[in-house]
Design a protein around this motif. Sequence first.
Motif, PDB file in Angstrom:
ATOM      1  N   GLN B  80      11.151   6.074   9.287  1.00  0.00           N
ATOM      2  CA  GLN B  80      11.301   6.517   7.625  1.00  0.00           C
ATOM      3  C   GLN B  80       9.842   6.757   7.150  1.00  0.00           C
ATOM      4  O   GLN B  80       9.189   5.663   6.993  1.00  0.00           O
ATOM      5  N   VAL B  81       9.246   7.807   6.702  1.00  0.00           N
ATOM      6  CA  VAL B  81       8.220   8.181   6.373  1.00  0.00           C
ATOM      7  C   VAL B  81       8.076   8.442   4.739  1.00  0.00           C
ATOM      8  O   VAL B  81       8.961   9.286   4.099  1.00  0.00           O
ATOM      9  N   THR B  82       7.312   7.776   4.033  1.00  0.00           N
ATOM     10  CA  THR B  82       7.056   8.091   2.598  1.00  0.00           C
ATOM     11  C   THR B  82       5.560   8.148   2.293  1.00  0.00           C
ATOM     12  O   THR B  82       4.751   7.498   2.889  1.00  0.00           O
ATOM     13  N   PRO B  83       5.173   9.235   1.767  1.00  0.00           N
ATOM     14  CA  PRO B  83       3.782   9.751   1.386  1.00  0.00           C
ATOM     15  C   PRO B  83       3.408   8.799   0.129  1.00  0.00           C
ATOM     16  O   PRO B  83       4.102   8.791  -0.762  1.00  0.00           O
ATOM     17  N   LEU B  84       2.171   8.220   0.321  1.00  0.00           N
ATOM     18  CA  LEU B  84       1.657   7.534  -0.598  1.00  0.00           C
ATOM     19  C   LEU B  84       0.607   8.041  -1.475  1.00  0.00           C
ATOM     20  O   LEU B  84      -0.430   8.609  -0.964  1.00  0.00           O
ATOM     21  N   ALA B  85       0.646   7.862  -2.697  1.00  0.00           N
ATOM     22  CA  ALA B  85      -0.540   8.535  -3.532  1.00  0.00           C
ATOM     23  C   ALA B  85      -1.109   7.533  -4.455  1.00  0.00           C
ATOM     24  O   ALA B  85      -0.708   6.180  -4.268  1.00  0.00           O
ATOM     25  N   LYS B  86      -2.318   7.773  -4.951  1.00  0.00           N
ATOM     26  CA  LYS B  86      -3.169   6.672  -5.636  1.00  0.00           C
ATOM     27  C   LYS B  86      -2.189   6.101  -6.737  1.00  0.00           C
ATOM     28  O   LYS B  86      -1.321   6.913  -7.795  1.00  0.00           O
ATOM     29  N   HIS B  87      -2.187   4.902  -7.195  1.00  0.00           N
ATOM     30  CA  HIS B  87      -1.512   4.486  -8.467  1.00  0.00           C
ATOM     31  C   HIS B  87      -2.618   4.216  -9.570  1.00  0.00           C
ATOM     32  O   HIS B  87      -3.444   3.636  -9.307  1.00  0.00           O
ATOM     33  N   PRO B  88      -2.069   4.572 -10.636  1.00  0.00           N
ATOM     34  CA  PRO B  88      -2.892   4.764 -11.817  1.00  0.00           C
ATOM     35  C   PRO B  88      -3.240   3.284 -12.260  1.00  0.00           C
ATOM     36  O   PRO B  88      -4.274   2.886 -12.937  1.00  0.00           O
ATOM     37  N   SER B  89      -2.672   2.227 -11.988  1.00  0.00           N
ATOM     38  CA  SER B  89      -3.243   1.193 -12.284  1.00  0.00           C
ATOM     39  C   SER B  89      -3.865   0.212 -11.188  1.00  0.00           C
ATOM     40  O   SER B  89      -4.281  -0.849 -11.394  1.00  0.00           O
ATOM     41  N   ASP B  90      -4.387   0.863 -10.107  1.00  0.00           N
ATOM     42  CA  ASP B  90      -4.803   0.305  -9.025  1.00  0.00           C
ATOM     43  C   ASP B  90      -6.223   0.269  -9.293  1.00  0.00           C
ATOM     44  O   ASP B  90      -6.889   1.255  -9.607  1.00  0.00           O
ATOM     45  N   ILE B  91      -7.068  -0.875  -9.151  1.00  0.00           N
ATOM     46  CA  ILE B  91      -8.216  -0.934  -9.709  1.00  0.00           C
ATOM     47  C   ILE B  91      -9.275  -0.464  -8.831  1.00  0.00           C
ATOM     48  O   ILE B  91     -10.712  -0.071  -9.430  1.00  0.00           O
ATOM     49  N   ASN B  92      -8.759  -0.072  -7.731  1.00  0.00           N
ATOM     50  CA  ASN B  92      -9.859   0.712  -6.779  1.00  0.00           C
ATOM     51  C   ASN B  92     -10.065   2.274  -7.160  1.00  0.00           C
ATOM     52  O   ASN B  92     -10.564   2.853  -6.275  1.00  0.00           O
ATOM     53  N   ASN B  93      -9.117   2.633  -8.085  1.00  0.00           N
ATOM     54  CA  ASN B  93      -9.025   4.156  -8.537  1.00  0.00           C
ATOM     55  C   ASN B  93      -9.889   4.283  -9.623  1.00  0.00           C
ATOM     56  O   ASN B  93     -10.184   3.274 -10.455  1.00  0.00           O
TER      57      ASN B  93
END
Lengths: 93, 93, 93, 93, 93, 93, 93, 93, 93, 93
Positions: B80-93
């Motif tokens: 089962q595949v799920t594409p991952l996007a950047k999360h707005p709360s991720d401190i690396n973004n």
Amino acid sequence: MLYHVRMDVRIPHDLDPDVRDDTIAREKAYAQELQRAGKWPHLWRIAGEYANFSVFDVESHDELHQILSGLPLFPYMDVQVTPLAKHPSDINN
Amino acid sequence: MLYHVRMDVRIPHDLDPDVRDDTIAREKAYAQELQRAGKWPHLWRIAGEYANFSVFDVESHDELHQILSGLPLFPYMDVQVTPLAKHPSDINN
Amino acid sequence: MLYHVRMDVRIPHDLDPDVRDDTIAREKAYAQELQRAGKWPHLWRIAGEYANFSVFDVESHDELHQILSGLPLFPYMDVQVTPLAKHPSDINN
Amino acid sequence: MLYHVRMDVRIPHDLDPDVRDDTIAREKAYAQELQRAGKWPHLWRIAGEYANFSVFDVESHDELHQILSGLPLFPYMDVQVTPLAKHPSDINN
Amino acid sequence: MLYHVRMDVRIPHDLDPDVRDDTIAREKAYAQELQRAGKWPHLWRIAGEYANFSVFDVESHDELHQILSGLPLFPYMDVQVTPLAKHPSDINN
Amino acid sequence: MLYHVRMDVRIPHDLDPDVRDDTIAREKAYAQELQRAGKWPHLWRIAGEYANFSVFDVESHDELHQILSGLPLFPYMDVQVTPLAKHPSDINN
Amino acid sequence: MLYHVRMDVRIPHDLDPDVRDDTIAREKAYAQELQRAGKWPHLWRIAGEYANFSVFDVESHDELHQILSGLPLFPYMDVQVTPLAKHPSDINN
Amino acid sequence: MLYHVRMDVRIPHDLDPDVRDDTIAREKAYAQELQRAGKWPHLWRIAGEYANFSVFDVESHDELHQILSGLPLFPYMDVQVTPLAKHPSDINN
Amino acid sequence: MLYHVRMDVRIPHDLDPDVRDDTIAREKAYAQELQRAGKWPHLWRIAGEYANFSVFDVESHDELHQILSGLPLFPYMDVQVTPLAKHPSDINN
Amino acid sequence: MLYHVRMDVRIPHDLDPDVRDDTIAREKAYAQELQRAGKWPHLWRIAGEYANFSVFDVESHDELHQILSGLPLFPYMDVQVTPLAKHPSDINN
């Protein structure tokens, strides 16, 4: 120890907009503080959904529950926790 | 681009034991080669299950499918595949 | 740390009867050894099903996975693990 | 006799906060009284969820239903009951 | 005490026909003996399915499990048990 | 003819308390009248749930639907109907 | 009385081809005989699936079960029965 | 008319390898012939799965069923059909 | 062309009673007009549920969608459409 | 890269009608702008449902998420994303 967590956010449409905005702002600050502390090493948005896959690195089930139940959005979330063990094919083991 | 993948392995109990052992050995070599190439940055065992959560870092859906369908255990897996996007709360973004 | 585990046993009807009997006997010995070691404090039969609810008390996710994947019946089981935290209404906390 | 019970609490977000707080306080007192009486020997929080796994030790289905339907949070709960039998591998049998 | 039980029978198509016929014959005798003993007061066929709804009247979860796991067709059944309490609107209470 | 019915009651938490109490009172009277008429021979509470398993004995699907849709709580119920046939192992057949 | 029935056919791939062909031929003859007798007024193929939606018109649950369990393909079918009542908006009522 | 179709292929592991290879080769030829005829305008692989999403453009449900049930892999497929209507926001309408 | 449709009606309990009554009245008129036009040849109540199984006979997916989305109760319905093909055992084919 | 997306719209019945109409109007404009830009090449209504199947053609998971989370109806939608790879039988490959 590592835990895989899926969080699905379902904010009721009739929630007071100020409460909503304030909750989301506090959620972001809380999440970033935990990332800086090394407790929440991975946080990914599930594309197309108001949901995330996360990995937590904490000492115990109790610490994990304390963190998750303290999320400002916790009352509006479905949360699913999966404990992660080392994989025998992982080259880091 | 990052993809979250869950793999559940269900090897038929009447599979020839030599085929089984050989397949598992080739699976391990294949997985480690992809980790060394940076394509498979995370591989975790789901505690208590013959299953894993993985994260892949590849160029395209086609490259992901080529990798997954090339897994020696692929015929015995639910994937089962799920594409991952950047999360707005991720401190690396 | 405590883990709640549900195990459903599904032995294929065409498994060799000697293999079957031997596996079940080894399962029992293995389960009792772990109970005596304090790792498996609760083991209940789900009434009417070839299944159990168990509670394990181990050091880590890795130890839990090592124990569960070592069960002689593991290849014929569906296993579901849930980490247990302290409950605020538990009088022992 | 032992019963395994899973309770999932879903309090409506628009419930009056005073009613909510009072209900939760009464729930805790009720749960602790039953624990002291030996009727509710195990109560565990499911990590990351507003839910618990419990074991009850009561005389009959009727007594169990009387206890569960008397929970102050009962109107906001999904409850699932499973009767538990002795397991042949349990070293206490 | 009363237990509601649903049984779904799934006999493998490649089971030896003599074993099959013998198992079904023994199942019938076993079921009728339990009915005569008052342990199995209701047994209904679910229309269109190889399945039944039953009500058992036994002393304990252990007795129920002993009876159900002793069914000759038990290895080929999915069984689901639900404990039944008195209903406040039942005119017999 | 016999029908197996499962009813799950889900009364909205913001329903007017007087409407609620009146509806429940009418439900009880209605259910007892049907029991006395021999139309509703079995009514059991599912332990731990606001739900019941029932058996109805009526002339036709239409009569069953008329009875069920006339339940005062019908607007707040999930209802599932299963027609019951004679079981070949039933000693009363 | 009318019953809505969904049948999903799942013939094991290793069934003897002669047994398979013979069973399918007998199924067709059986189905057509029941249609001619007025017992099986509607029979539709679900597009893209080895499945059908049917409506049966029979005297009782027992007659329905006798017919369905007599289908030559019955051992390889999942069958789901729903009793049909008159609809208040049906212009024929 | 357009139909959305999902096909999941589950080839039994003990199918004769020659039968398997021949079936897959015939499947490919069949699929390409239908594409060239304009009946099967879209065919996409679901990344990571032995499955596809397709769109068919045919005259009727009967033509669709004839095409799908004629797929060489049909006996080993789960197929799910959804009829597609024009969308009011589609700029081509 | 024939389409099998299941409709489940879920009217919110806090809908204005006049709106509710008016909607239901318009639904009935609309349904009967379509029956008289030959578009809606079968309409059955699912016994015990606020739901129906219907068969529609229309020219295209677009016509079907236009009809269904025009139902006065459409905003409160779950609708599931299944295209029906001719069955090879149907004596009318 | 192509993504298959299913969107199910569930607008709360008590949403302000003006907000509702405005949101739907903005949704249409937004969808048509993306179609003209080539980002949303396919948009089909699922017959009988307030839902669509779509195909998006974008650069990355992040672009897809930005587009989907920007849909005016996004707060009222369930969205499910599936990455699409080339199919080996596709005549365009």
